[in-house]
Design a protein around this motif. Structure first.
Motif, PDB file in Angstrom:
ATOM      1  N   LYS A   2       5.361 -13.412  -0.990  1.00  0.00           N
ATOM      2  CA  LYS A   2       5.108 -12.900  -2.320  1.00  0.00           C
ATOM      3  C   LYS A   2       5.680 -13.836  -3.371  1.00  0.00           C
ATOM      4  CE  LYS A   2       5.592  -8.297  -0.404  1.00  0.00           C
ATOM      5  NZ  LYS A   2       6.435  -7.119  -0.323  1.00  0.00           N
ATOM      6  N   ILE A  17      -4.248  -2.973  -9.720  1.00  0.00           N
ATOM      7  CA  ILE A  17      -4.306  -3.745  -8.487  1.00  0.00           C
ATOM      8  C   ILE A  17      -5.737  -4.216  -8.262  1.00  0.00           C
ATOM      9  CG2 ILE A  17      -4.554  -1.600  -7.143  1.00  0.00           C
ATOM     10  CD1 ILE A  17      -3.183  -3.070  -4.793  1.00  0.00           C
ATOM     11  N   GLY A 121       0.479 -10.398  -3.559  1.00  0.00           N
ATOM     12  CA  GLY A 121       0.716 -10.002  -2.185  1.00  0.00           C
ATOM     13  C   GLY A 121      -0.382 -10.571  -1.305  1.00  0.00           C
ATOM     14  N   CYS A 124      -3.917  -9.038  -2.177  1.00  0.00           N
ATOM     15  CA  CYS A 124      -3.882  -8.192  -3.374  1.00  0.00           C
ATOM     16  C   CYS A 124      -3.095  -8.883  -4.478  1.00  0.00           C
ATOM     17  CB  CYS A 124      -3.283  -6.821  -3.077  1.00  0.00           C
ATOM     18  SG  CYS A 124      -1.488  -6.797  -2.845  1.00  0.00           S
ATOM     19  N   VAL A 141       2.904  -3.382  -4.054  1.00  0.00           N
ATOM     20  CA  VAL A 141       2.602  -4.317  -2.974  1.00  0.00           C
ATOM     21  C   VAL A 141       3.137  -3.804  -1.651  1.00  0.00           C
ATOM     22  CG1 VAL A 141       3.031  -6.645  -2.100  1.00  0.00           C
ATOM     23  CG2 VAL A 141       2.463  -6.318  -4.498  1.00  0.00           C
ATOM     24  N   ASP A 145       0.781  -3.000   1.649  1.00  0.00           N
ATOM     25  CA  ASP A 145       1.022  -3.640   2.938  1.00  0.00           C
ATOM     26  C   ASP A 145       1.305  -2.630   4.047  1.00  0.00           C
ATOM     27  OD1 ASP A 145       0.694  -6.135   1.811  1.00  0.00           O
ATOM     28  OD2 ASP A 145       2.840  -6.536   1.602  1.00  0.00           O
ATOM     29  N   ALA A 158      -1.138   2.293  -3.100  1.00  0.00           N
ATOM     30  CA  ALA A 158      -0.449   1.403  -4.025  1.00  0.00           C
ATOM     31  C   ALA A 158      -0.325   2.023  -5.411  1.00  0.00           C
ATOM     32  CB  ALA A 158      -1.187   0.067  -4.109  1.00  0.00           C
TER      33      ALA A 158
END
Length: 221
Positions: A2, A17, A121, A124, A141, A145, A158
């Motif tokens: 990241k 996002i 991320g 994303c 993030v 994940d 998210a």
């Protein structure tokens, strides 16, 4: 791995996002804000092309032109730099661009106010301004994940994590999610997702209810 970029925020409102599923080719964008009807101006998605959000001093033409450039073969970085190159209000903008090949680009202008920033991320990008702090982006993030399931499920998780971590410092009014699972067709509206909560006291929670009901109604996994 990241990468964080954060600054102090200027106006418009928002945490968002953009995301992709490299296995299915699905693309998505979602957003929540303290203003009405955010779904009509921040998130833009086109299957096999890309996903873009435009916020802070929002200019929808930046997102539309970025998608045009992606469609013509530009990378996410090329598209973003092109649309911002001659923008006289560049320092007021915040934009995230994710192309269908997985290329990522994001920009957060330098005009100061409250917390703002963006975070990359794997598959994303999250971004926000007028946030309570960087924990909003980090939580988004992490949730993306950690969540199993479809791309839409991961994006919704998210958004919920961002809201739980504080979200927009001014409160909450509207939200939206777009997920493109299949190419445009006469029936794509029942297979893709394009949902909005335009005015609510808890727009992310209401978006989750609508998202779950829509998936059940149209048999979307």
């Amino acid at each position: 791995m990241k990468r964080m970029m954060d600054m102090n925020s200027n106006r418009d409102n928002t945490f968002s996002i953009v995301a992709r599923d490299p296995e299915t080719g699905a693309l998505a964008a979602a957003v929540a804000t303290a203003r009405f009807a955010v779904g009509n101006r921040v998130p833009f998605v086109e299957y096999h092309v890309g996903a873009v959000t435009t916020q802070a001093d929002t200019n929808v033409m930046l997102a539309k032109e970025a998608l045009n450039l992606l469609r013509a073969g530009s990378s996410a970085a090329e598209a973003m730099e092109t649309v911002l190159k001659n923008d006289p209000q560049r320092d007021d903008r915040q934009i995230s661009v994710l192309d269908a090949r997985g290329g990522q680009a994001a920009f957060t202008g330098t005009n100061p106010d409250d917390y703002k920033g963006h975070l990359f991320g794997e598959n994303c990008i999250v971004a926000g301004n007028i946030l309570v702090g960087p924990q909003t982006l980090a939580a988004m993030v992490e949730a993306f994940d950690a969540t199993a399931g479809s791309l839409g499920d991961r994006v919704m998780a998210a958004m919920e994590a961002g809201q739980k971590a504080g979200g927009d410092r001014r409160g909450k009014v509207s939200s939206a999610i777009i997920v493109a699972y299949v190419p445009p067709s006469p029936y794509a509206y029942t297979q893709n997702i394009d949902l909005r909560i335009d005015s609510s006291k808890d727009p992310v929670a209401d978006l989750r209810i609508l998202y779950t009901a829509y998936k059940a109604a149209f048999g979307i996994q």
